[in-house]
Design an enzyme around this catalytic site. Structure first.
Site, PDB file in Angstrom:
ATOM      1  CB  CYS A 193      -0.912   0.007   1.217  1.00  0.00           C
ATOM      2  SG  CYS A 193      -1.968   1.484   1.334  1.00  0.00           S
ATOM      3  CB  CYS A 236      -2.946   4.741   6.278  1.00  0.00           C
ATOM      4  SG  CYS A 236      -4.247   3.683   6.957  1.00  0.00           S
ATOM      5  CB  CYS A 239      -1.146  -1.835   7.794  1.00  0.00           C
ATOM      6  SG  CYS A 239      -2.635  -2.418   6.955  1.00  0.00           S
ATOM      7  CD  GLN A 244     -13.445 -13.087  15.453  1.00  0.00           C
ATOM      8  OE1 GLN A 244     -12.498 -12.438  15.011  1.00  0.00           O
ATOM      9  NE2 GLN A 244     -13.639 -13.261  16.757  1.00  0.00           N
ATOM     10  CE1 TYR A 303     -17.150  -9.508  29.102  1.00  0.00           C
ATOM     11  CE2 TYR A 303     -16.204 -11.683  29.506  1.00  0.00           C
ATOM     12  CZ  TYR A 303     -16.442 -10.378  29.911  1.00  0.00           C
ATOM     13  OH  TYR A 303     -15.972  -9.953  31.121  1.00  0.00           O
ATOM     14  CD  GLU A 316     -22.586  -9.492  23.695  1.00  0.00           C
ATOM     15  OE1 GLU A 316     -22.392  -8.260  23.710  1.00  0.00           O
ATOM     16  OE2 GLU A 316     -21.659 -10.325  23.728  1.00  0.00           O
ATOM     17  CG  ASP A 340     -14.630 -13.879  22.138  1.00  0.00           C
ATOM     18  OD1 ASP A 340     -13.555 -13.245  22.188  1.00  0.00           O
ATOM     19  OD2 ASP A 340     -15.274 -14.036  21.081  1.00  0.00           O
ATOM     20  CB  CYS A 362      -8.791  -9.669  20.271  1.00  0.00           C
ATOM     21  SG  CYS A 362      -9.660  -8.535  21.369  1.00  0.00           S
TER      22      CYS A 362
END
Length: 412
Positions: free
Chosen positions: A79, A87, A90, A242, A271, A295, A341, A368
């Protein structure tokens, strides 16, 4: 520097040798006794780093603006907006795919090794689809020019973007060049059937001057369909799901392999989103068992109750997990297995302590954020659990983000 004068290297260019990777998409270098967190560099490189942020403490932040000696893992970013001052979406476009996964594995291993006081070997597994064209969900910012784009790293500025190589084709392009309200955000989703959904989100002043969120549809009908764990998930398009097309199925299989809930037993899915892991647990406990899916997000919980209506052993609870653990929503038999999660900040001490007090045989933790996972694993260990296994997945190629699944078992 005189006594009491605040140190500030911002704008300085320093030649440094780059050390190991650190959590957050940068590597560690040192200069005159201070730590530099350097982006756009790789371990082992010799670079010129320009300091971008310095608050006068023991560390500062910098960008590698010239590569004096390159790592063999360095590649040309795909990119043109990847690099210093551009940006910030990433972190690792300048690294080969294999190198990216090694860097992420090192970060997960470091946090789990600190938590357990033993060496934890981690391999980050590649998902199908490659490094580009995988992201199906994205949020774009709208700048003062009214055009959608992305923020530079640690900046409120907006760089207009007409194409993003890590998103699925057509997603960013569907709104590129259009004008929207300043300081709003554009949420974009391409669902499992290939349909694009978009909406504008902004804060507006409402009744009696109170601020409220206004969500304006741009494209799609707001109803998405996804496919995972052998089921169709027809739900509100902007529910949590996801972002990588292969992730949901992969994680459901990994979780199911480790939960091994007995027929007739009780299991918790905390969650739970729309109930992906609850559906896996329901198949294991069978009609005589019980699965409680908790949730907080209202629409996700509503969708979960509807989508799992064919599984009467599943009860969907629309509550914040901490409150559900306190107020009796989870009264009844103790769970044999718990799936967690949590959001990026992790579950936290209260949730971990309350789960441990119910003495489930196994806890399967989907994370995550490696740092949050490490903190919660350490807390579980204080409560009598051990870390048995961990798997990690490259569900966010080109970025520093990584998904990990950890299996914790009760020590007795």
């Amino acid at each position: 520097m005189t006594t009491g004068e605040k140190l500030n290297w911002k704008g300085r260019r320093l030649d440094v040798h780059v050390g190991p990777v650190a959590h957050g998409g940068h590597c560690v270098a040192r200069h005159e006794g201070r730590v530099l967190f350097v982006r756009h560099a790789l371990p082992g490189e010799h670079v010129t780093a320009e300091v971008t942020e310095d608050k006068g403490g023991s560390y500062c932040r910098a960008d590698a603006v010239e590569i004096l000696s390159a790592s063999p893992d360095r590649v040309q970013p795909p990119c043109p907006l990847s690099g210093p001052g551009a940006c910030g979406g990433c972190d690792w476009q300048h690294a080969s795919g294999e190198a990216q996964r090694r860097l992420k594995a090192a970060v997960v291993s470091e946090h789990l090794s600190k938590a357990t006081n033993r060496d934890i070997d981690v391999t980050v597994e590649e998902l199908t689809g490659g490094l580009l064209g995988w992201r199906t969900r994205v949020r774009m910012a709208v700048g003062y020019d009214r055009l959608p784009g992305f923020h530079p790293h640690r900046s409120h500025g907006v760089i207009p973007v007409g194409h993003c190589p890590i998103t699925v084709p057509g997603l960013v392009e569907s709104v590129a060049g259009q004008e929207f309200a300043k300081d709003s955000e554009i949420e974009l989703v391409r669902d499992g059937s290939g349909r694009i959904h978009a909406r504008q989100v902004r804060l507006v002043r409402g009744y009696r001057g109170r601020m409220r969120w206004e969500r304006t549809p741009i494209a799609g009908d707001g109803g998405a369909v996804e496919f995972a764990a052998g089921r169709h998930w027809e739900m509100a398009a902007f529910n949590f799901w996801q972002v990588h097309p292969a992730a949901a199925d992969t994680f459901a299989a990994a979780v199911g392999e480790w939960t091994q809930a007995s027929p007739g037993s009780c299991a918790w899915d905390l969650y739970s989103g729309v109930g992906l892991f609850a559906s896996v647990l329901a198949a294991q406990v069978g009609p005589a068992g019980r699965v409680v899916a908790v949730e907080q997000a209202g629409q996700s919980s509503v969708d979960s109750a509807r989508l799992l209506a064919d599984l009467p052993q599943v009860t969907s609870v629309a509550r914040k997990v901490e409150l559900a653990l306190r107020d009796g929503s989870l009264d009844g038999p103790d769970p044999e297995v718990v799936v967690l999660d949590p959001p990026r900040k992790g579950a936290g001490h209260e949730v971990v302590d309350t789960i441990a007090a119910r003495r489930p045989t196994r806890v399967v933790y989907v994370a995550c954020d490696p740092a949050a996972l490490g903190r919660d694993v350490a807390r579980f260990m204080l409560r009598g659990y051990r870390l048995d296994q961990v798997r990690a997945f490259d569900a966010f190629p080109m970025t520093h983000h990584v998904e990990a699944v950890a299996l914790l078992s009760r020590g007795d």
